[in-house]
Design an enzyme around this catalytic site. Structure first.
Site, PDB file in Angstrom:
ATOM      1  N   GLU A  21       0.563  -1.313   0.202  1.00  0.00           N
ATOM      2  CA  GLU A  21       0.127   0.234   0.191  1.00  0.00           C
ATOM      3  C   GLU A  21       0.883   1.938   0.051  1.00  0.00           C
ATOM      4  O   GLU A  21       0.486   2.401  -0.476  1.00  0.00           O
ATOM      5  CB  GLU A  21      -0.385  -0.180   1.049  1.00  0.00           C
ATOM      6  CG  GLU A  21      -2.177  -1.059   1.202  1.00  0.00           C
ATOM      7  CD  GLU A  21      -1.116  -2.375   1.976  1.00  0.00           C
ATOM      8  OE1 GLU A  21      -2.287  -3.652   1.956  1.00  0.00           O
ATOM      9  OE2 GLU A  21      -0.556  -2.281   2.085  1.00  0.00           O
ATOM     10  N   ASN A  53       2.116  -7.147  -6.332  1.00  0.00           N
ATOM     11  CA  ASN A  53       1.924  -5.739  -8.102  1.00  0.00           C
ATOM     12  C   ASN A  53       2.308  -6.544  -9.142  1.00  0.00           C
ATOM     13  O   ASN A  53       4.103  -6.204  -9.348  1.00  0.00           O
ATOM     14  CB  ASN A  53       2.304  -5.028  -7.283  1.00  0.00           C
ATOM     15  CG  ASN A  53       1.961  -3.730  -7.941  1.00  0.00           C
ATOM     16  OD1 ASN A  53       1.487  -3.918  -9.491  1.00  0.00           O
ATOM     17  ND2 ASN A  53       1.960  -2.494  -8.139  1.00  0.00           N
ATOM     18  N   PRO A  54       1.666  -7.207  -9.566  1.00  0.00           N
ATOM     19  CA  PRO A  54       2.122  -7.066 -10.554  1.00  0.00           C
ATOM     20  C   PRO A  54       2.749  -6.906 -11.599  1.00  0.00           C
ATOM     21  O   PRO A  54       3.327  -6.976 -12.574  1.00  0.00           O
ATOM     22  CB  PRO A  54       1.728  -8.780 -11.785  1.00  0.00           C
ATOM     23  CG  PRO A  54       0.251  -7.834 -11.444  1.00  0.00           C
ATOM     24  CD  PRO A  54       0.563  -7.438  -9.904  1.00  0.00           C
TER      25      PRO A  54
END
Length: 423
Positions: free
Chosen positions: A59, A334-335
């Site tokens: 985040e 997160n890709p």
């Protein structure tokens, strides 16, 4: 419900302290700054500005472009960034340094939240993704402090859990000024729980608006010059317990066909660095640690990424990226970070935290999915190493998905401006 919730929260505080002490065995930072967790942050923050809460590393990284945009558009407003974990805290300090105030967000106890808000006196509270703290939300509502849930997502599984709370969850959601959802499906789930329709804005995911800062570009160029990697590089990033064994087993198989392959292995949590280092050594692999500042030689087989705040640069050194948290039921990470570098992405089947983004990448042939076995991971990576043009094309496909979905940050800033112009 709120009274029962609050009483239980007070009652479990001794267990919370024990948990912090337990976690501090491997991560000593959990033993520090306990007063901040109860709202004592006087002289650590500048009041009267914007409060941005990002619970942990993921985040925090998603919030960085937003925070930088807010600093540019509202230079007169101080920004306080809160996290809940030491790893998130390190990211804030590493990337934003002294440009923001940083403390832990206090536990959701009425007295702690009151003390905290009285000190910070925010004009606006922005919570990244979906952190629904009833007492924080209620006190912001009673103090007339606008609160935005930014980049909000709500999985089907989470929505079902919240549904069990009945009327209590709809009362809580009504106190949120705006839920800025990543997509229409997430937004509809919030509405089904009782969020008033006029409190919803579908802004898209700001994770698509990721970019390398000038400093990160400089660091990457410096690493490329120092390391001189004229060989194929595989990065396995944000790995969790149970994944490293699979990755190292697949890597041992890959070395039989690609003897010059280099693996950059980056565990998600710093408390696991030593454990993973021992795993690498037990596999008989020649390795160095990133923290040692050594440059890899032709004999180096593995680089252990045991530093914080460098992952985005390390992706830029690789030809292929595996994104962790997906071989186990964690939900993935997160890709889009490797997509920024035009490299093909491999994920396990458990990427439900990035379900929509993952689906877009798969449909565009920018991400490949393997099952949770070393053989499957080996086969997927090996097929890319054996076909350089296919490898490059999948990387370009991933990058195009990233570029085609950018713009959410501007939509979110429009929502934020609506509240700040009133203050």
């Amino acid at each position: 419900m709120s009274i029962v919730y609050t009483i239980l929260l007070y009652l479990i505080q001794p267990l919370v302290w024990l948990r912090l002490l337990w976690r501090s065995r491997k991560a000593p930072d959990y033993r520090k700054r306990w007063l901040e967790r109860y709202g004592f942050c006087k002289n650590k923050v500048k009041s009267g500005g914007i409060l941005v809460h990002a619970v942990s590393v993921g985040e925090t990284l998603a919030a960085i472009p937003l925070i930088k945009a807010l600093q540019s558009q509202y230079p007169q407003l101080p920004i306080t960034v809160t996290t809940m974990t030491p790893t998130g805290s390190k990211q804030v300090k590493s990337i934003l340094k002294e440009s923001v105030s940083h403390v832990y967000l206090p536990y959701d106890l009425p007295c702690a939240i009151h003390r905290f808000l009285k000190t910070v006196q925010p004009k606006l509270v922005i919570i990244m993704e979906t952190e629904l703290w009833p007492n924080l939300i209620s006190q912001c509502d009673s103090k007339k402090i606008p609160l935005i849930i930014a980049n909000a997502r709500l999985s089907e599984r989470s929505a079902k859990r919240y549904h069990k709370l009945g009327h209590a969850i709809s009362k809580l959601l009504a106190k949120i000024s705006t839920v800025a959802a990543q997509n229409r499906q997430d937004g509809d789930r919030f509405i089904s729980l009782g969020l008033p329709a006029d409190h919803l804005a579908v802004t898209g995911s700001i994770k698509f608006d990721i970019e390398l800062t000038a400093k990160q570009q400089q660091n990457l160029a410096q690493l490329k010059q120092q390391w001189q990697l004229h060989r194929p590089v595989l990065i396995a990033a944000s790995t969790h317990s149970g994944e490293d064994e699979i990755i190292l087993s697949a890597f041992q198989q890959l070395l039989k066909n690609h003897s010059n392959l280099l693996l950059i292995l980056v565990p998600r949590h710093p408390e696991r660095f030593k454990t993973v280092e021992k795993l690498i050594a037990d596999n008989g692999l020649n390795y160095i640690t990133r923290s040692s500042k050594q440059n890899p030689t032709d004999q180096t087989q593995v680089i252990l990424g045991d530093t914080m705040g460098e992952l985005l640069e390390l992706y830029g050194l690789a030809n292929i990226a595996f994104v962790g948290g997906s071989l186990i039921e964690h939900g993935g990470h997160n890709p889009l970070e490797p997509a920024l570098h035009h490299i093909p992405i491999i994920s396990g089947t458990h990427f439900f935290n990035f379900k929509v983004i993952g689906k877009q990448l798969i449909e565009a042939n920018g991400m490949l999915v393997c099952d949770s076995s070393a053989d499957s991971l080996y086969s997927t990576i090996n097929s890319l190493l054996n076909d350089e043009s296919r490898c490059q094309q999948i990387g370009e496909n991933a990058y195009q998905v990233l570029k085609n979905n950018q713009g959410a940050l501007n939509h979110l800033l429009e929502v934020i401006h609506h509240y700040l112009e009133k203050s």
